[in-house]
Design a protein around this motif. Sequence first.
Motif, mmCIF file in Angstrom:
data_model
loop_
_atom_site.group_PDB
_atom_site.id
_atom_site.type_symbol
_atom_site.label_atom_id
_atom_site.label_comp_id
_atom_site.label_asym_id
_atom_site.label_seq_id
_atom_site.Cartn_x
_atom_site.Cartn_y
_atom_site.Cartn_z
ATOM 1 N N LEU A 1 11.702 -2.490 -13.747
ATOM 2 C CA LEU A 1 10.388 -2.130 -13.203
ATOM 3 C C LEU A 1 9.392 -3.281 -13.313
ATOM 4 N N SER A 2 9.421 -3.994 -14.426
ATOM 5 C CA SER A 2 8.490 -5.121 -14.612
ATOM 6 C C SER A 2 8.738 -6.216 -13.581
ATOM 7 N N LYS A 3 10.007 -6.532 -13.333
ATOM 8 C CA LYS A 3 10.344 -7.542 -12.330
ATOM 9 C C LYS A 3 9.945 -7.069 -10.928
ATOM 10 N N MET A 4 10.173 -5.790 -10.653
ATOM 11 C CA MET A 4 9.791 -5.236 -9.354
ATOM 12 C C MET A 4 8.292 -5.375 -9.130
ATOM 13 N N LEU A 5 7.514 -4.946 -10.115
ATOM 14 C CA LEU A 5 6.060 -4.923 -9.970
ATOM 15 C C LEU A 5 5.454 -6.327 -9.895
ATOM 16 N N SER A 6 6.167 -7.305 -10.452
ATOM 17 C CA SER A 6 5.685 -8.685 -10.371
ATOM 18 C C SER A 6 6.123 -9.368 -9.084
ATOM 19 N N GLY A 7 6.931 -8.651 -8.266
ATOM 20 C CA GLY A 7 7.375 -9.209 -6.992
ATOM 21 C C GLY A 7 8.572 -10.139 -7.104
ATOM 22 N N ASP A 8 9.261 -10.097 -8.248
ATOM 23 C CA ASP A 8 10.413 -10.978 -8.477
ATOM 24 C C ASP A 8 11.680 -10.280 -7.978
ATOM 25 N N ASP A 9 12.019 -10.487 -6.701
ATOM 26 C CA ASP A 9 13.184 -9.833 -6.100
ATOM 27 C C ASP A 9 14.475 -10.165 -6.838
ATOM 28 N N ILE A 10 14.712 -11.463 -7.043
ATOM 29 C CA ILE A 10 15.971 -11.904 -7.650
ATOM 30 C C ILE A 10 16.063 -11.400 -9.087
ATOM 31 N N ASN B 1 0.825 -1.220 0.000
ATOM 32 C CA ASN B 1 0.000 0.000 0.000
ATOM 33 C C ASN B 1 0.857 1.266 0.000
ATOM 34 N N ASP B 2 2.184 1.096 -0.043
ATOM 35 C CA ASP B 2 3.069 2.262 -0.128
ATOM 36 C C ASP B 2 2.887 2.932 -1.492
ATOM 37 N N ASN B 3 2.799 4.249 -1.492
ATOM 38 C CA ASN B 3 2.519 4.997 -2.718
ATOM 39 C C ASN B 3 3.595 4.816 -3.775
ATOM 40 N N ARG B 4 4.799 4.403 -3.371
ATOM 41 C CA ARG B 4 5.881 4.263 -4.345
ATOM 42 C C ARG B 4 5.665 3.113 -5.323
ATOM 43 N N TRP B 5 4.831 2.148 -4.960
ATOM 44 C CA TRP B 5 4.485 1.101 -5.925
ATOM 45 C C TRP B 5 3.662 1.685 -7.063
ATOM 46 N N LYS B 6 2.768 2.621 -6.739
ATOM 47 C CA LYS B 6 2.002 3.307 -7.785
ATOM 48 C C LYS B 6 2.926 4.148 -8.657
ATOM 49 N N GLN B 7 3.905 4.789 -8.015
ATOM 50 C CA GLN B 7 4.866 5.585 -8.777
ATOM 51 C C GLN B 7 5.668 4.698 -9.732
ATOM 52 N N ALA B 8 6.032 3.506 -9.271
ATOM 53 C CA ALA B 8 6.783 2.580 -10.126
ATOM 54 C C ALA B 8 5.947 2.157 -11.327
ATOM 55 N N LEU B 9 4.651 1.892 -11.093
ATOM 56 C CA LEU B 9 3.761 1.502 -12.191
ATOM 57 C C LEU B 9 3.612 2.635 -13.192
ATOM 58 N N TYR B 10 3.430 3.853 -12.676
ATOM 59 C CA TYR B 10 3.288 5.008 -13.565
ATOM 60 C C TYR B 10 4.575 5.250 -14.336
ATOM 61 N N LEU B 11 5.712 5.026 -13.683
ATOM 62 C CA LEU B 11 7.008 5.216 -14.338
ATOM 63 C C LEU B 11 7.192 4.211 -15.469
ATOM 64 N N LEU B 12 6.693 3.003 -15.263
ATOM 65 C CA LEU B 12 6.749 1.994 -16.323
ATOM 66 C C LEU B 12 5.928 2.453 -17.531
ATOM 67 N N HIS B 13 4.743 3.025 -17.283
ATOM 68 C CA HIS B 13 3.917 3.548 -18.372
ATOM 69 C C HIS B 13 4.631 4.680 -19.099
ATOM 70 N N GLU B 14 5.317 5.551 -18.347
ATOM 71 C CA GLU B 14 6.051 6.652 -18.966
ATOM 72 C C GLU B 14 7.162 6.128 -19.875
ATOM 73 N N HIS B 15 7.834 5.079 -19.440
ATOM 74 C CA HIS B 15 8.881 4.485 -20.269
ATOM 75 C C HIS B 15 8.285 3.900 -21.556
ATOM 76 N N ARG B 16 7.136 3.247 -21.433
ATOM 77 C CA ARG B 16 6.492 2.667 -22.630
ATOM 78 C C ARG B 16 6.109 3.759 -23.622
ATOM 79 N N GLU B 17 5.596 4.874 -23.104
ATOM 80 C CA GLU B 17 5.214 5.977 -23.977
ATOM 81 C C GLU B 17 6.425 6.569 -24.685
ATOM 82 N N LEU B 18 7.523 6.767 -23.936
ATOM 83 C CA LEU B 18 8.713 7.342 -24.548
ATOM 84 C C LEU B 18 9.329 6.382 -25.550
ATOM 85 N N ARG B 19 9.212 5.091 -25.304
ATOM 86 C CA ARG B 19 9.769 4.109 -26.234
ATOM 87 C C ARG B 19 9.173 4.258 -27.629
#
Length: 304
Positions: free
Chosen positions: A266-275, A181-199
């Motif tokens: 970011l994709s690995k982070m958001l999926s919970g894949d630490d390693i 529930n930490d807001n930084r997870w939402k920031q990470a998701l939004y940042l992933l979208h920003e990267h997709r748009e810039l790509r």
Amino acid sequence: MARNKNLRESITNQLLDAIQLGHIDSPLPSQSALADLFSVSRTTIRYVINDLCDKGVLEQVGDCCVIGRLPVEDDGYVAAMSEKDIQTVEFETYFNDAIKNKHIMPGQEFTELELSKQSKCSTTVVREHLIRFSRFSLIENIERGRWRMVRFEKSYAASLFELREMLECHALSRFMNLPRNDNRWKQALYLLHEHRELRETVVSEYQAFSELDHKFHRLLLSASHNPFMDQFYDIISVIFHFHYQWDNSDLRKRNMVAIEEHMAVLSKMLSGDDIGAMGELRHHLQTAKRTMENSLIMDNLKPA
């Protein structure tokens, strides 16, 4: 009047911190005791107590003042910046932009007075920033008021990357342990979208990546909750984020690669894949290291 207002808001913030940290218990000490504790007048303390009573943090019960609830961030005040603090921020921005735009180049000499006139900041602010910056061996003091931007060697870059990897890998470990529930997870998701748009537009807008790069690494480091890491990264970002001493002829290609690598992390982070996230981050940092080493080689091959 402005001075009184700043003092009252400062004492309010200090009292809120003391309550939050449990340094002051309920019921509160007398107004005289609080005035002595914070080295202010009882008039200032009365203002602060009335303010916090209006907000519901404190409650008046008979002759005593008790804690009604624990403080939240909105209860406090944003500290007003002094003129010197404002100039410090302005000069840091100016100095970083000067390096980014190659107005200050490796080996170039400059004076505090020149930078003061160009940035419209006092020589005191300029000198203090240059002294702090010089601790990282990126600039050197030649004589009183005169400085030189230093060229750094491959060994310096290797040491810098070693530090960067320690900081960011530690921060990523802390990030992966943040509650969902930490807001930084939402920031990470939004940042992933920003990267997709810039790509999609990176071929023509590849220079827009520098801001996205800064946001990505800042988000990672925010999980460390360590102000010393922030200070080190401020220096490191001058080199990496602003491409210090880099040959920018292949900047478009490098940024396209970096976008893909950021997205993988970011994709690995958001999926919970630490390693997986840690592996992708190390891969990204190694790519950046090779890029800098190659640029230093090319720089040394250029005619003097």
